[in-house]
Design a protein around this motif. Structure first.
Motif: not given
Length: 411
Positions: A47-62
């Motif tokens: 998701l970080e590569r395909s959608m360009g998500l930041s570490f913060t956005q990944l943290g929000v998903i978790a």
């Protein structure tokens, strides 16, 4: 010596044997449930590569996944302590099925968050009732039974790197939809468990109510019990923030620092999670023999040297230290659940929801907080400071012994 501390609690049920068939099935269902949840952090590099998500956005998903579980688990446990709900188990996994299907086809950040909320809701329903099933089938071996149940979940989480390497890397995001098959299998198995659970309730008193009458004579929980429960939750906080940091962000660290590919980085994560699952299994039987406080104290403190050194050693040593840290730290996972259940007898679901649910909740907060810290001070610095968290395990020496907990419950 320490074995004497656990004998009083087992004396009345010494003749009871665990129902291994039920324990293995509920453990397998736990594996399937948590394997589905493992798909989410496993997808982070994609998701970080395909959608360009930041570490913060990944943290929000978790955060979205874990916070729903943490908020709902104690509530579900509280309600089912009053009125057990056997068929909540397959119903909960049906929510998970909907969520994982949505995740496979999500086209935006918001849709991903909505999908993981469904998965989190399914988890919130499953865990307290699953823990109750393990308690009901435990006989006199509560530590062993809880380990069989919990090792299923931790093994499911350990499958995340395998899922990434074999399914998500070649298939991409759509590969997540294949896990609807896994969810459907879990629903079928849980229908069987729910039928056994329902029949058990008709022939045996609700295990959560066995000590409720004596508990009801008290004016709430004593100050000593409240303080001990707060201490247990603080230890869970330290353990979960550390494991959350490794699970969600360590793959990015080894990719950057050791110049590894996504597939190669998953080997490190798999080693940590699998060793943690093995540690979870051994923790319960060891606590039956040596006492719960002793195992909790050991698991926190013995992992400290390795957790501190991991960011400062070459890849081969880091790999070995990850295995040692995962095994040692997770020996306390099922033990803290049983400790809390025996600390507050008659509240099996509530204590399971609080300890396991809080673990998810602390992981949720940790995911966002550590993601923000990684964006702020850099990933390498965050991983370095992460290693000192197990030092909070020094507080485990303040826990009352198993014998003392038993004496409190006799008053």
């Amino acid at each position: 010596m320490s074995q004497q501390a656990v004998l009083p609690m087992r004396a009345q049920k010494a003749s009871e044997s665990p129902i291994y068939k039920i324990l293995f099935i509920i453990g397998l269902c736990h594996l399937l449930n948590d394997a589905i949840q493992a798909v989410i952090p496993a997808m982070f590099p994609i998701l970080e590569r395909s959608m360009g998500l930041s570490f913060t956005q990944l943290g929000v998903i978790a955060f979205s996944l874990n916070m729903v579980s943490s908020v709902m688990q104690p509530m579900v446990g509280f309600l089912t302590d009053k009125k057990p709900m056997p068929y909540a188990l397959p119903i909960g996994l049906s929510f998970t099925l909907v969520g994982i299907l949505g995740l496979g086809f999500a086209s935006s950040f918001g849709t991903i968050v909505l999908s993981v909320l469904f998965i989190g809701l399914g988890s919130a329903v499953f865990h307290p009732e699953g823990s109750r099933v393990a308690y009901m089938a435990a006989g006199s071996r509560r530590g062993l039974a809880q380990s069989i149940y919990q090792v299923g979940g931790n093994t499911g989480q350990a499958l995340a790197p395998v899922i990434t390497a074999l399914i998500l890397v070649p298939l991409g995001q759509i590969g997540a939809s294949w896990f609807t098959i896994v969810a459907a299998l879990a629903v079928i198995l849980l229908i069987y468990i729910a039928n056994w659970y329902n029949q058990r309730l008709k022939t045996t008193p609700n295990p959560a109510s066995m000590k409720r009458t004596s508990l009801g004579k008290k004016k709430g929980l004593s100050k000593e019990v409240k303080n001990t429960l707060a201490l247990i939750l603080l230890l869970i906080f330290a353990r979960t923030w550390y494991t959350s940091g490794i699970t969600n962000f360590y793959t990015f660290y080894v990719i950057k620092e050791y110049a590894l590919t996504i597939k190669e980085s998953q080997v490190f994560l798999f080693a940590f999670l699998l060793s943690g699952a093995i540690g979870t299994f051994f923790g319960g039987p060891l606590s039956d023999r040596f006492g719960k406080k002793n195992i909790i104290s050991f698991s926190m403190l013995a992992s400290v040297p390795f957790s501190i050194l991991i960011p400062h050693v070459p890849p081969t040593m880091a790999f070995i230290f990850l295995i040692l840290t995962g095994f040692i730290l997770m020996t306390s996972f099922s033990v803290t659940v049983v400790y809390a259940q025996e600390l507050v007898p008659g509240k099996i679901g509530t204590m399971s929801g609080l300890t396991v649910g809080l673990a998810f909740g602390m992981g949720a907060i940790g995911s966002v907080g550590l993601g923000y810290i990684a964006d702020w001070i850099g990933l390498q610095s965050m991983i370095t400071w992460l290693g000192v968290l197990p030092l909070l395990g020094l507080l485990a020496f303040l826990l009352p012994t198993d014998q003392k907990v038993w004496e409190w419950n006799q008053k």
